[in-house]
Design a protein around this motif. Structure first.
Motif, PDB file in Angstrom:
ATOM      1  N   THR A 264      -9.669  16.222  -6.490  1.00  0.00           N
ATOM      2  CA  THR A 264     -10.473  15.733  -5.373  1.00  0.00           C
ATOM      3  C   THR A 264      -9.562  15.576  -4.168  1.00  0.00           C
ATOM      4  O   THR A 264      -8.359  15.322  -4.317  1.00  0.00           O
ATOM      5  N   THR A 265     -10.120  15.710  -2.963  1.00  0.00           N
ATOM      6  CA  THR A 265      -9.263  15.740  -1.772  1.00  0.00           C
ATOM      7  C   THR A 265      -8.523  14.420  -1.567  1.00  0.00           C
ATOM      8  O   THR A 265      -7.326  14.419  -1.293  1.00  0.00           O
ATOM      9  N   ILE A 266      -9.234  13.285  -1.659  1.00  0.00           N
ATOM     10  CA  ILE A 266      -8.562  11.987  -1.666  1.00  0.00           C
ATOM     11  C   ILE A 266      -8.447  11.609  -3.136  1.00  0.00           C
ATOM     12  O   ILE A 266      -9.379  11.078  -3.737  1.00  0.00           O
ATOM     13  N   ALA A 267      -7.303  11.885  -3.733  1.00  0.00           N
ATOM     14  CA  ALA A 267      -7.200  11.842  -5.186  1.00  0.00           C
ATOM     15  C   ALA A 267      -6.940  10.447  -5.732  1.00  0.00           C
ATOM     16  O   ALA A 267      -7.392  10.113  -6.824  1.00  0.00           O
ATOM     17  N   GLN A 268      -6.193   9.642  -4.999  1.00  0.00           N
ATOM     18  CA  GLN A 268      -5.864   8.309  -5.512  1.00  0.00           C
ATOM     19  C   GLN A 268      -5.248   7.461  -4.421  1.00  0.00           C
ATOM     20  O   GLN A 268      -4.788   7.963  -3.392  1.00  0.00           O
ATOM     21  N   LEU A 269      -5.240   6.149  -4.665  1.00  0.00           N
ATOM     22  CA  LEU A 269      -4.461   5.211  -3.877  1.00  0.00           C
ATOM     23  C   LEU A 269      -3.342   4.692  -4.769  1.00  0.00           C
ATOM     24  O   LEU A 269      -3.578   4.287  -5.909  1.00  0.00           O
ATOM     25  N   GLY A 270      -2.121   4.722  -4.267  1.00  0.00           N
ATOM     26  CA  GLY A 270      -0.987   4.169  -4.990  1.00  0.00           C
ATOM     27  C   GLY A 270      -0.671   2.785  -4.456  1.00  0.00           C
ATOM     28  O   GLY A 270      -0.394   2.617  -3.263  1.00  0.00           O
ATOM     29  N   LEU A 271      -0.753   1.771  -5.312  1.00  0.00           N
ATOM     30  CA  LEU A 271      -0.583   0.383  -4.901  1.00  0.00           C
ATOM     31  C   LEU A 271       0.516  -0.264  -5.730  1.00  0.00           C
ATOM     32  O   LEU A 271       0.491  -0.196  -6.962  1.00  0.00           O
ATOM     33  N   THR A 272       1.475  -0.893  -5.064  1.00  0.00           N
ATOM     34  CA  THR A 272       2.531  -1.620  -5.754  1.00  0.00           C
ATOM     35  C   THR A 272       2.064  -3.049  -6.000  1.00  0.00           C
ATOM     36  O   THR A 272       1.608  -3.722  -5.075  1.00  0.00           O
ATOM     37  N   THR A 273       2.164  -3.501  -7.244  1.00  0.00           N
ATOM     38  CA  THR A 273       1.658  -4.822  -7.619  1.00  0.00           C
ATOM     39  C   THR A 273       2.765  -5.725  -8.137  1.00  0.00           C
ATOM     40  O   THR A 273       3.812  -5.259  -8.582  1.00  0.00           O
ATOM     41  N   SER A 274       2.484  -7.029  -8.086  1.00  0.00           N
ATOM     42  CA  SER A 274       3.464  -8.019  -8.530  1.00  0.00           C
ATOM     43  C   SER A 274       3.595  -8.054 -10.034  1.00  0.00           C
ATOM     44  O   SER A 274       4.642  -8.448 -10.567  1.00  0.00           O
ATOM     45  N   THR A 275       2.545  -7.668 -10.759  1.00  0.00           N
ATOM     46  CA  THR A 275       2.576  -7.622 -12.225  1.00  0.00           C
ATOM     47  C   THR A 275       1.998  -6.290 -12.686  1.00  0.00           C
ATOM     48  O   THR A 275       1.157  -5.701 -11.993  1.00  0.00           O
TER      49      THR A 275
ATOM     50  N   GLY B 107     -15.557   5.630  -7.670  1.00  0.00           N
ATOM     51  CA  GLY B 107     -14.812   6.627  -8.418  1.00  0.00           C
ATOM     52  C   GLY B 107     -13.445   6.989  -7.891  1.00  0.00           C
ATOM     53  O   GLY B 107     -12.775   7.859  -8.473  1.00  0.00           O
ATOM     54  N   THR B 108     -12.986   6.363  -6.803  1.00  0.00           N
ATOM     55  CA  THR B 108     -11.635   6.640  -6.321  1.00  0.00           C
ATOM     56  C   THR B 108     -10.618   6.047  -7.292  1.00  0.00           C
ATOM     57  O   THR B 108     -10.722   4.885  -7.686  1.00  0.00           O
ATOM     58  N   HIS B 109      -9.637   6.849  -7.671  1.00  0.00           N
ATOM     59  CA  HIS B 109      -8.632   6.443  -8.658  1.00  0.00           C
ATOM     60  C   HIS B 109      -7.575   5.571  -7.993  1.00  0.00           C
ATOM     61  O   HIS B 109      -7.064   5.904  -6.927  1.00  0.00           O
TER      62      HIS B 109
ATOM     63  N   PHE C 215       0.888  -1.160   0.000  1.00  0.00           N
ATOM     64  CA  PHE C 215       0.000   0.000   0.000  1.00  0.00           C
ATOM     65  C   PHE C 215       0.927   1.211   0.000  1.00  0.00           C
ATOM     66  O   PHE C 215       1.372   1.670   1.042  1.00  0.00           O
ATOM     67  N   SER C 216       1.238   1.709  -1.188  1.00  0.00           N
ATOM     68  CA  SER C 216       2.342   2.665  -1.316  1.00  0.00           C
ATOM     69  C   SER C 216       2.008   4.032  -0.741  1.00  0.00           C
ATOM     70  O   SER C 216       2.828   4.641  -0.050  1.00  0.00           O
ATOM     71  N   TYR C 217       0.813   4.551  -1.039  1.00  0.00           N
ATOM     72  CA  TYR C 217       0.464   5.870  -0.513  1.00  0.00           C
ATOM     73  C   TYR C 217      -1.018   6.163  -0.711  1.00  0.00           C
ATOM     74  O   TYR C 217      -1.687   5.552  -1.537  1.00  0.00           O
ATOM     75  N   VAL C 218      -1.499   7.129   0.090  1.00  0.00           N
ATOM     76  CA  VAL C 218      -2.790   7.776  -0.132  1.00  0.00           C
ATOM     77  C   VAL C 218      -2.484   9.136  -0.755  1.00  0.00           C
ATOM     78  O   VAL C 218      -1.765   9.952  -0.155  1.00  0.00           O
ATOM     79  N   GLY C 219      -2.973   9.380  -1.957  1.00  0.00           N
ATOM     80  CA  GLY C 219      -2.712  10.635  -2.640  1.00  0.00           C
ATOM     81  C   GLY C 219      -3.700  11.707  -2.219  1.00  0.00           C
ATOM     82  O   GLY C 219      -4.919  11.530  -2.361  1.00  0.00           O
ATOM     83  N   LEU C 220      -3.197  12.828  -1.699  1.00  0.00           N
ATOM     84  CA  LEU C 220      -4.026  13.905  -1.174  1.00  0.00           C
ATOM     85  C   LEU C 220      -3.860  15.176  -2.002  1.00  0.00           C
ATOM     86  O   LEU C 220      -2.751  15.523  -2.412  1.00  0.00           O
TER      87      LEU C 220
END
Length: 214
Positions: free
Chosen positions: A185-196, A206-208, A139-144
């Motif tokens: 948007t205030t909570i703009a995105q979730l950054g997720l590191t994936t295996s592929t 609608g959350t990116h 769970f790399s980051y919450v983009g604000l």
């Protein structure tokens, strides 16, 4: 003292659709309860290290909006930390009170760019060891949203005590926030590191979601 970035959360239109979506990414339900007063189902899911709080109302208002809308931080001194931040000029949303779940106490305030920040003091711990069975590895980051980047950096770095790990990213505990000056948007995105590799997508509300290479 504020000691952990605990979760990102918000209201969802269709709880089962959200659980199915995040479940496909490897998320697991780590806490589930029904708040009788407001008639709200609250579910915490964990995705790698990160907690996501899903709130689903049985009686949504006509003007209800959906999607992730706040970040929550744990503190061992809710009243003191809240009073300190309000004294520094940050906007009050709701003062310390008993949580609707009955689990501890909480308060809300606004960061310099209008992001809703929840402060929590409770004894319950929902986080489990990192989940590694799904495609999401971190769970790399919450983009604000941070159009005023310097003010946001002062809020999260100086006043919330997060460690600055890059020009725009701050960590406290297992997870991090990333400040995005151009976000709409205030909570703009979730950054997720994936295996592929995977293309960016949106959750059912609608959350990116941005997928980063492992």
């Amino acid at each position: 003292m504020i000691y952990e970035l605990n979760h990102v959360g918000g209201p969802v239109r269709d709880l089962e659709a959200s659980l199915s979506f995040y479940g496909e990414l490897g998320a697991e339900v780590v806490d589930r309860l029904f708040m009788q007063g407001p008639r709200v189902h609250r579910v915490h899911i964990q995705l790698a290290t990160g907690l996501v709080e899903l709130l689903n109302s049985e009686q949504p208002g006509a003007q209800a909006t959906y999607g992730l809308n706040h970040v929550g931080f744990m503190t061992d001194d809710l009243d003191g930390d809240y009073a300190r931040l309000i004294a520094l000029g940050y906007a009050e949303i709701s003062s310390p009170r008993v949580a609707g779940s009955g689990q501890g106490r909480l308060a809300f305030l606004s960061d310099p760019n209008g992001v809703r920040v929840e402060l929590l003091q409770r004894s319950e711990e929902f986080r489990v060891p990192p989940i590694t069975t799904g495609p999401v590895r971190q769970f790399s980051y919450v983009g604000l949203a941070a159009p005023d980047l310097d003010a946001a950096a002062e809020f999260y770095g100086t006043h919330l005590g997060m460690e600055r790990v890059s020009d725009d990213t701050f960590r406290l505990g297992a997870d991090a926030v990333k400040l995005l000056p151009s976000a709409t948007t205030t909570i703009a995105q979730l950054g997720l590191t994936t295996s592929t590799p995977a293309p960016d997508t949106q959750d059912p509300d609608g959350t990116h979601l941005t997928f980063l290479p492992h």
